[in-house]
Design an enzyme around this catalytic site. Structure first.
Site, PDB file in Angstrom:
ATOM      1  N   ALA A 175     -46.967  -3.833  43.446  1.00 48.78           N
ATOM      2  CA  ALA A 175     -47.180  -2.500  44.041  1.00 48.78           C
ATOM      3  C   ALA A 175     -46.037  -1.542  43.750  1.00 48.78           C
ATOM      4  O   ALA A 175     -46.158  -0.339  43.961  1.00 48.78           O
ATOM      5  CB  ALA A 175     -47.384  -2.636  45.545  1.00 48.78           C
TER       6      ALA A 175
ATOM      7  N   ASN B  74     -37.275  -4.381  34.427  1.00 49.50           N
ATOM      8  CA  ASN B  74     -37.073  -3.156  35.198  1.00 49.50           C
ATOM      9  C   ASN B  74     -36.848  -1.956  34.296  1.00 49.50           C
ATOM     10  O   ASN B  74     -37.045  -0.824  34.707  1.00 49.50           O
ATOM     11  CB  ASN B  74     -35.867  -3.311  36.132  1.00 49.50           C
TER      12      ASN B  74
ATOM     13  N   SER C 169     -64.801   1.954 -14.677  1.00 47.85           N
ATOM     14  CA  SER C 169     -63.828   2.688 -13.857  1.00 47.85           C
ATOM     15  C   SER C 169     -64.354   4.048 -13.445  1.00 47.85           C
ATOM     16  O   SER C 169     -65.162   4.663 -14.145  1.00 47.85           O
ATOM     17  CB  SER C 169     -62.537   2.882 -14.654  1.00 47.85           C
TER      18      SER C 169
ATOM     19  N   GLY D 106     -41.336  -3.086  51.285  1.00 47.15           N
ATOM     20  CA  GLY D 106     -40.598  -4.318  51.028  1.00 47.15           C
ATOM     21  C   GLY D 106     -41.516  -5.479  50.668  1.00 47.15           C
ATOM     22  O   GLY D 106     -42.726  -5.420  50.884  1.00 47.15           O
TER      23      GLY D 106
ATOM     24  N   ARG E  60     -37.373   2.854  36.748  1.00 43.56           N
ATOM     25  CA  ARG E  60     -36.429   2.816  35.621  1.00 43.56           C
ATOM     26  C   ARG E  60     -37.093   2.708  34.249  1.00 43.56           C
ATOM     27  O   ARG E  60     -36.441   2.826  33.221  1.00 43.56           O
ATOM     28  CB  ARG E  60     -35.432   1.660  35.819  1.00 43.56           C
TER      29      ARG E  60
HETATM   30  C1  UD1 Z   1     -36.315  -9.304  45.116  1.00 35.19           C
HETATM   31  C2  UD1 Z   1     -35.752 -10.292  46.139  1.00 35.19           C
HETATM   32  C3  UD1 Z   1     -34.407 -10.828  45.620  1.00 35.19           C
HETATM   33  C4  UD1 Z   1     -34.596 -11.453  44.252  1.00 35.19           C
HETATM   34  C5  UD1 Z   1     -35.240 -10.481  43.297  1.00 35.19           C
HETATM   35  C6  UD1 Z   1     -35.612 -11.191  42.028  1.00 35.19           C
HETATM   36  C7  UD1 Z   1     -36.506  -9.559  48.335  1.00 35.19           C
HETATM   37  C8  UD1 Z   1     -36.118  -8.869  49.577  1.00 35.19           C
HETATM   38  N1  UD1 Z   1     -35.561  -9.639  47.395  1.00 35.19           N
HETATM   39  O1  UD1 Z   1     -35.423  -8.198  45.082  1.00 35.19           O
HETATM   40  O2  UD1 Z   1     -33.903 -11.790  46.528  1.00 35.19           O
HETATM   41  O3  UD1 Z   1     -33.342 -11.876  43.747  1.00 35.19           O
HETATM   42  O4  UD1 Z   1     -36.455  -9.936  43.844  1.00 35.19           O
HETATM   43  O5  UD1 Z   1     -36.092 -10.296  41.082  1.00 35.19           O
HETATM   44  O6  UD1 Z   1     -37.621 -10.028  48.210  1.00 35.19           O
HETATM   45  N2  UD1 Z   1     -43.026  -5.096  45.599  1.00 35.19           N
HETATM   46  C9  UD1 Z   1     -44.215  -4.729  46.177  1.00 35.19           C
HETATM   47  N3  UD1 Z   1     -44.175  -4.032  47.340  1.00 35.19           N
HETATM   48  C10 UD1 Z   1     -43.024  -3.685  47.942  1.00 35.19           C
HETATM   49  C11 UD1 Z   1     -41.808  -4.064  47.339  1.00 35.19           C
HETATM   50  C12 UD1 Z   1     -41.838  -4.775  46.177  1.00 35.19           C
HETATM   51  O7  UD1 Z   1     -45.296  -5.034  45.677  1.00 35.19           O
HETATM   52  O8  UD1 Z   1     -43.088  -3.048  49.015  1.00 35.19           O
HETATM   53  C13 UD1 Z   1     -43.068  -5.858  44.348  1.00 35.19           C
HETATM   54  C14 UD1 Z   1     -42.470  -5.091  43.180  1.00 35.19           C
HETATM   55  O9  UD1 Z   1     -43.478  -4.381  42.484  1.00 35.19           O
HETATM   56  C15 UD1 Z   1     -41.903  -6.219  42.329  1.00 35.19           C
HETATM   57  C16 UD1 Z   1     -41.520  -7.295  43.341  1.00 35.19           C
HETATM   58  O10 UD1 Z   1     -42.266  -7.002  44.500  1.00 35.19           O
HETATM   59  O11 UD1 Z   1     -42.877  -6.775  41.447  1.00 35.19           O
HETATM   60  C17 UD1 Z   1     -40.028  -7.322  43.635  1.00 35.19           C
HETATM   61  O12 UD1 Z   1     -39.635  -6.108  44.253  1.00 35.19           O
HETATM   62  P1  UD1 Z   1     -38.220  -5.467  43.997  1.00 35.19           P
HETATM   63  O13 UD1 Z   1     -38.113  -4.255  44.805  1.00 35.19           O
HETATM   64  O14 UD1 Z   1     -37.950  -5.377  42.544  1.00 35.19           O
HETATM   65  O15 UD1 Z   1     -37.271  -6.591  44.655  1.00 35.19           O
HETATM   66  P2  UD1 Z   1     -35.738  -6.766  44.402  1.00 35.19           P
HETATM   67  O16 UD1 Z   1     -35.000  -5.764  45.177  1.00 35.19           O
HETATM   68  O17 UD1 Z   1     -35.455  -6.844  42.961  1.00 35.19           O
HETATM   69 CA    CA Z   2     -36.586  -6.297  41.009  1.00 41.02          CA
END
Ligand code: UD1
Ligand code: CA
Length: 454
Positions: free
Chosen positions: A10, A225, A404, A78, A15
């Protein structure tokens, strides 16, 4: 046990600086999300649920031909919030596997290994050691070595930041446990997000053991990313494909200058020179030699076929045994070259069935045509297949010789062993064994004086 897979997709992917949702960016010709789907679809009894928000319509459209379950997360609060949206879709007696849509190279073997560590007393977590763990959640362990929690970069104390074992984000537990724990997670943290990583503390409190697993290679759990990360993973993946092909008996002259953006199923003693790109589904027979700078898509290629430099094949195209193509040939969809046929430089074919031993050696366009065996097409021959509205067929029978610079105005048929004189425009049938000449008669004016300059 049943398996409910949750794919988190989602997020926005800011980036990437792109109008395209991040998970639709391609690696080796397939979207990031497509790679993840392939891995989880290989797991037994898996029901796949994908959580979408940003770019949802485009994502769903891209997979319209697959039966998948989509779950909306309208605001991205989150990872735990994302998983919470899926709770109604989870079956009580299932295991739940959580993966990310932007981590394309995760292997099903790694996921299977993890799932074997999930039962009523335990959950599973995929972790990895990184030289530079910046940005990742760090794995906290007690002196006995048990995992006690995950601390996000932004919430970590300085000594915790030194930990090099990180959370990959991939985890699995029973649906019953997940359903109990998720509603308890709050957003009291540096990012005011609902962290899925908080399930670790809840699992501990419930007396569950946390089994950790490591992937075979770090790249398996690397997320995309940015475009820089995307192309770095692409190179890694291409390197893997090239190594596998080398191991299976194919010579790839330079693995760093080889790209497979689809499937390549080679025979033995195949040689692939530098800068070739394979797309779609390709099958190569034994002893196939492919020169440099060829682009080959959806081709079925027989034994001992030679494709010379700078040839472009846009399949479906079939090349039977001993065919020679190129250099600089372009074979378009529905070209079939019979055994031993030869297509040379600056020849374009389309919807053309060319019989065994026939030759089109230079500078021709052969489209909507059926050629028999041992036909010889001279340089500069054109099938005039299009009248501005419809396409028409040119038929050239066995042993015919086309001089040709001939234009064959379709629909038209050239008979068996017939000969067409060079420079002809053929718009009527040429009977078997005959000679057709259709060009202005040559005139010579004796003693012709050139004009003089005034
Ligand atoms: C997350 C982990 C972190 C881990 C890292 C690995 C948590 C709190 N942290 O951090 O421990 O080391 O991944 O890459 O879980 N997403 C949603 N909905 C949301 C938020 C995120 O679908 O509300 C999806 C994003 O699209 C992505 C994935 O979840 O595919 C990870 O989200 P992202 O925000 O990149 O997490 P990180 O902060 O990198
Ligand atoms: Ca991430």
């Amino acid at each position: 046990m049943l398996l409910d897979v949750l794919v988190l997709a989602a997020g926005k992917g800011t980036r990437m600086r792109s109008d395209l949702p991040k998970v639709l960016h391609c690696l080796a010709g397939k979207s990031l999300l497509g790679h993840v789907f392939s891995s989880v679809q290989a797991l037994d009894n898996a029901a796949i649920n994908t959580i979408v928000g940003h770019g949802k319509e485009l994502i769903q459209e891209a997979f319209a031909n697959q039966s998948l379950n989509w779950i909306d997360q309208t605001s991205q609060l989150g990872t735990a919030h994302a998983v919470l949206q899926a709770i109604p879709a989870l079956r009580d007696d299932a295991k739940v596997l959580i993966v990310y849509g932007d981590v394309p190279l995760i292997k099903s073997s790694t996921l299977e290994k993890m799932l074997s560590g999930v039962d009523d007393d335990a959950m599973a977590l995929l972790t990895v050691e990184l030289v530079d763990p910046t940005g990742y959640g760090r794995i906290l362990r007690n002196t006995a070595g048990d995992v006690t929690g995950i601390i996000e970069q932004k919430d970590a104390a300085p000594e915790q930041l030194k930990i090099t074992e990180v959370n990959t984000g991939v985890m699995a537990m029973t649906a019953a446990d997940l359903k109990t724990w998720l509603p308890k997670i709050d957003n009291n943290n540096a990012q005011q997000e609902y962290y899925l990583t908080d399930v670790i503390g809840l699992a501990r409190a419930a007396g569950r053991h946390i089994n950790t697993y490591a992937p075979e290679a770090v790249e398996e759990v690397e997320g995309v990313n940015s475009r820089a990360q995307l192309v770095a993973l692409e190179r890694y993946y291409q390197g893997q494909i090239a190594q596998n092909l080398l191991a299976s008996g194919v010579t790839i002259i330079d693995p760093s200058r080889f790209d497979c953006r689809g499937e390549l199923d080679p025979g033995q003693d195949v040689l692939i020179d530098i800068n070739c790109i394979f797309e779609g589904n390709n099958r190569l027979g034994n002893g196939v030699v492919i020169g440099p700078n060829c682009v080959i898509k959806d081709a079925t290629i027989g034994d001992n076929v030679t494709i010379k430099a700078n040839t472009v094949i846009e399949g479906p195209v079939t090349l039977e045994d001993d065919v020679q193509v190129g250099p600089f040939a372009r074979l378009r969809p529905n070209t079939v070259l019979g055994r031993g046929a030869k297509v040379g430089n600056f020849v374009e074919t389309k919807k053309a069935k060319i019989g065994p031993g026939s030759k089109i050696s230079h500078l021709s366009y052969i489209g909507d045509a059926v050629l028999g065996s041992e036909v010889n097409i001279g340089a500069g021959t054109i099938t005039c297949n299009y009248d501005g509205v419809n396409k028409h067929l040119t038929e050239i029978n066995d042993g015919a010789f086309i001089g040709s610079n001939t234009s064959l105005v379709a629909p038209v048929t050239v008979g068996k062993n017939a000969t067409v004189g060079a420079g002809s425009t053929i718009s009527r049938e040429v009977p078997d064994e005959s000679l057709a000449i259709a060009r202005a008669k040559q005139r010579s004016l004796d003693g012709w004086k050139r004009p003089e300059k005034k």
